[in-house]
Design a protein around this motif. Structure first.
Motif, short mmCIF file in Angstrom:
data_model
loop_
_atom_site.label_atom_id
_atom_site.label_comp_id
_atom_site.label_asym_id
_atom_site.label_seq_id
_atom_site.Cartn_x
_atom_site.Cartn_y
_atom_site.Cartn_z
N LEU A 169 0.97 -1.33 0.07
CA LEU A 169 0.07 -0.02 -0.02
C LEU A 169 0.96 1.23 0.06
O LEU A 169 1.84 1.11 0.63
CB LEU A 169 -0.71 0.04 1.24
N PRO A 170 0.24 2.42 -0.46
CA PRO A 170 0.97 3.50 -0.58
C PRO A 170 1.51 4.33 0.86
O PRO A 170 0.47 4.09 1.46
CB PRO A 170 0.39 4.35 -1.45
N GLU A 171 2.72 4.50 1.21
CA GLU A 171 2.83 5.39 2.21
C GLU A 171 3.30 6.83 1.95
O GLU A 171 3.93 7.08 0.85
CB GLU A 171 3.94 4.48 2.97
N LEU A 172 2.98 7.75 2.93
CA LEU A 172 3.04 9.07 2.65
C LEU A 172 4.56 9.45 2.35
O LEU A 172 4.92 10.44 1.28
CB LEU A 172 2.57 10.05 4.02
N PRO A 173 5.57 9.06 3.35
CA PRO A 173 6.82 9.28 3.08
C PRO A 173 7.42 8.92 1.73
O PRO A 173 8.09 9.76 0.84
CB PRO A 173 7.64 8.63 4.35
N GLY A 174 7.01 7.91 1.28
CA GLY A 174 7.58 7.37 -0.35
C GLY A 174 6.86 8.26 -1.15
O GLY A 174 7.38 8.48 -2.26
N ILE A 175 5.65 8.72 -1.14
CA ILE A 175 4.94 9.31 -2.07
C ILE A 175 5.53 10.81 -2.18
O ILE A 175 5.70 11.18 -3.20
CB ILE A 175 3.44 9.49 -1.77
N ALA A 176 5.91 11.29 -1.16
CA ALA A 176 6.34 12.75 -0.85
C ALA A 176 7.92 12.72 -1.55
O ALA A 176 8.31 13.59 -2.32
CB ALA A 176 6.59 12.90 0.72
N LYS A 177 8.38 11.52 -1.32
CA LYS A 177 9.85 11.30 -2.05
C LYS A 177 9.71 11.21 -3.40
O LYS A 177 10.71 11.90 -4.30
CB LYS A 177 10.56 10.15 -1.51
N MET A 178 8.89 10.72 -4.14
CA MET A 178 8.46 10.57 -5.46
C MET A 178 8.26 11.71 -5.92
O MET A 178 8.79 11.98 -7.07
CB MET A 178 7.50 9.44 -5.74
N PHE A 179 7.34 12.49 -5.32
CA PHE A 179 6.94 13.73 -5.99
C PHE A 179 7.88 14.95 -5.82
O PHE A 179 7.68 16.15 -6.15
CB PHE A 179 5.56 14.22 -5.43
N SER A 180 9.07 14.59 -5.18
CA SER A 180 10.31 15.68 -5.17
C SER A 180 10.77 15.98 -6.38
O SER A 180 11.46 17.07 -6.51
CB SER A 180 11.31 15.28 -4.16
N ASN A 181 10.65 15.22 -7.44
CA ASN A 181 11.17 15.31 -8.62
C ASN A 181 10.09 16.05 -9.56
O ASN A 181 8.84 15.95 -9.54
CB ASN A 181 11.16 13.77 -9.54
N GLU A 182 10.50 17.28 -10.12
CA GLU A 182 9.72 18.06 -10.98
C GLU A 182 8.69 17.25 -12.09
O GLU A 182 7.49 17.82 -12.18
CB GLU A 182 10.55 19.17 -11.49
N VAL A 183 9.46 16.58 -12.73
CA VAL A 183 8.63 15.79 -13.70
C VAL A 183 7.65 15.17 -13.11
O VAL A 183 6.43 14.98 -13.68
CB VAL A 183 9.64 14.97 -14.58
N THR A 184 7.51 14.36 -12.07
CA THR A 184 6.59 13.64 -11.50
C THR A 184 5.66 14.50 -11.01
O THR A 184 4.26 14.27 -10.99
CB THR A 184 7.25 12.78 -10.45
N LEU A 185 5.84 15.50 -10.34
CA LEU A 185 4.91 16.86 -9.97
C LEU A 185 3.88 17.07 -11.16
O LEU A 185 3.08 17.22 -10.95
CB LEU A 185 5.60 17.79 -8.92
N ALA A 186 4.69 17.22 -12.16
CA ALA A 186 3.98 18.00 -13.35
C ALA A 186 3.03 16.87 -13.74
O ALA A 186 2.06 17.09 -14.27
CB ALA A 186 4.95 18.30 -14.38
N SER A 187 3.48 15.64 -13.94
CA SER A 187 2.66 14.63 -14.49
C SER A 187 1.19 14.52 -13.48
O SER A 187 0.22 14.15 -13.90
CB SER A 187 3.25 13.29 -14.47
N ALA A 188 1.68 14.47 -11.92
CA ALA A 188 0.40 14.51 -11.20
C ALA A 188 -0.67 15.87 -11.45
O ALA A 188 -1.74 15.38 -11.34
CB ALA A 188 0.89 14.66 -9.64
N TRP A 189 -0.02 16.71 -11.78
CA TRP A 189 -0.51 18.00 -12.09
C TRP A 189 -1.69 17.87 -13.45
O TRP A 189 -2.83 18.07 -13.42
CB TRP A 189 0.05 19.32 -12.18
N ILE A 190 -1.04 17.19 -14.28
CA ILE A 190 -1.91 16.78 -15.70
C ILE A 190 -2.79 15.83 -15.52
O ILE A 190 -4.07 16.05 -15.79
CB ILE A 190 -0.95 16.35 -16.76
N HIS A 191 -2.63 15.07 -14.30
CA HIS A 191 -3.54 14.00 -13.87
C HIS A 191 -4.74 14.66 -13.46
O HIS A 191 -5.98 14.30 -13.46
CB HIS A 191 -2.79 12.95 -13.06
N LEU A 192 -4.59 15.60 -12.53
CA LEU A 192 -5.51 16.31 -11.84
C LEU A 192 -6.28 17.19 -12.71
O LEU A 192 -7.87 17.11 -12.66
CB LEU A 192 -5.05 17.19 -10.55
N LEU A 193 -5.67 17.85 -13.88
CA LEU A 193 -6.39 18.59 -14.78
C LEU A 193 -7.48 17.63 -15.77
O LEU A 193 -8.58 18.15 -15.73
CB LEU A 193 -5.50 19.34 -15.59
#
Length: 250
Positions: A169-193
């Motif tokens: 199951l996902p855990e918050l520390p791992g997700i936070a570390k993964m979204f520290s990458n700009e490209v991953t964060l941008a992909s999450a933003w497109i997902h939300l849009l």
């Protein structure tokens, strides 16, 4: 001569400076020679722990995470942080750095969905708005952009960060570390849009079908989609109760 040849062999085998562990080695050999033991026997009685510890210390300092174990065997362990950093700054297929592509897609995706919200709020019953909100092109484009950013941000450690717990199951520390990458964060933003626009379209069609005011709910979906959905459901419930109560007053 036996001592000299053995010392040269050790020096060529490890190719390391002996400035730290040579005193301990020499004192051990001399103590055995004083007991009338041959030099070759003295070398055999050297404490292997002292030698391995010194070699390990010298090997750890060898660049790029390489360590020397058991003499001439070399084990290289690339650092994960350096791997992620190189991955995030790699050059894409179109010749631009991944971080620059992420910034451009972030701005482009945000600007692309604004006209749809504008038409739904400003002219919800216009024919142009109906055609725009009936099209599937925006979701295809956003889906392709999301897939491309996901490809750029993918690393061998992504799955481990997403499912870090023992129950997969996902855990918050791992997700936070993964979204520290700009490209991953941008992909999450497109997902939300994409998801927010789809929810706004559902609210828009439901409002037209049931003749319910939905412009305020659609506006909330732009940045606060769950709140927009709740507001639409509450609006629909209130108006339905009012319509049911009107015949009783006549």
């Amino acid at each position: 001569m036996a001592l000299s040849s053995s010392t040269c062999f050790c020096h060529s085998q490890f190719s390391l400076k002996t400035d730290r562990w040579a005193p301990a080695l020499t004192s051990n050999i001399l103590s055995n020679i004083r007991r009338n033991e041959p030099a070759s026997s003295a070398l055999k009685r050297i404490n292997p722990d002292i030698l391995s510890q010194q070699v390990r210390k010298r090997g750890i300092k060898h660049g790029n995470g390489c360590s020397f174990l058991r003499g001439s065997r070399v084990i290289c362990q690339p650092k994960l942080q350096n791997l992620l950093q190189r991955r995030s700054h790699r050059v894409s297929a179109i010749g631009l750095p991944s971080s620059q592509i992420a910034s451009s897609v972030f701005t482009l995706g945000t600007a692309a969905v604004l006209p749809f919200y504008t038409f739904m709020v400003a002219a919800p019953k216009a024919e142009l708005t109906r055609k725009l909100m009936g099209s599937t092109i925006p979701y295809v484009v956003l889906g392709l952009l999301y897939a491309y950013l996901l490809y750029l941000s993918w690393t061998p450690d992504t799955i481990r960060l997403m499912f870090a717990s023992k129950y997969w199951l996902p855990e918050l520390p791992g997700i936070a570390k993964m979204f520290s990458n700009e490209v991953t964060l941008a992909s999450a933003w497109i997902h939300l849009l994409a998801v927010d626009l789809f929810a706004a379209r559902q609210i828009y069609h439901d409002g037209l079908q049931n003749d319910i005011e939905m412009r305020h709910s659609v506006s909330f979906c732009l940045l606060f989609c769950p709140i927009g959905i709740v507001i639409h459901l509450l609006t629909k419930a209130v108006l339905s109760s009012v319509e049911r109560a009107e015949p009783r007053t006549h």
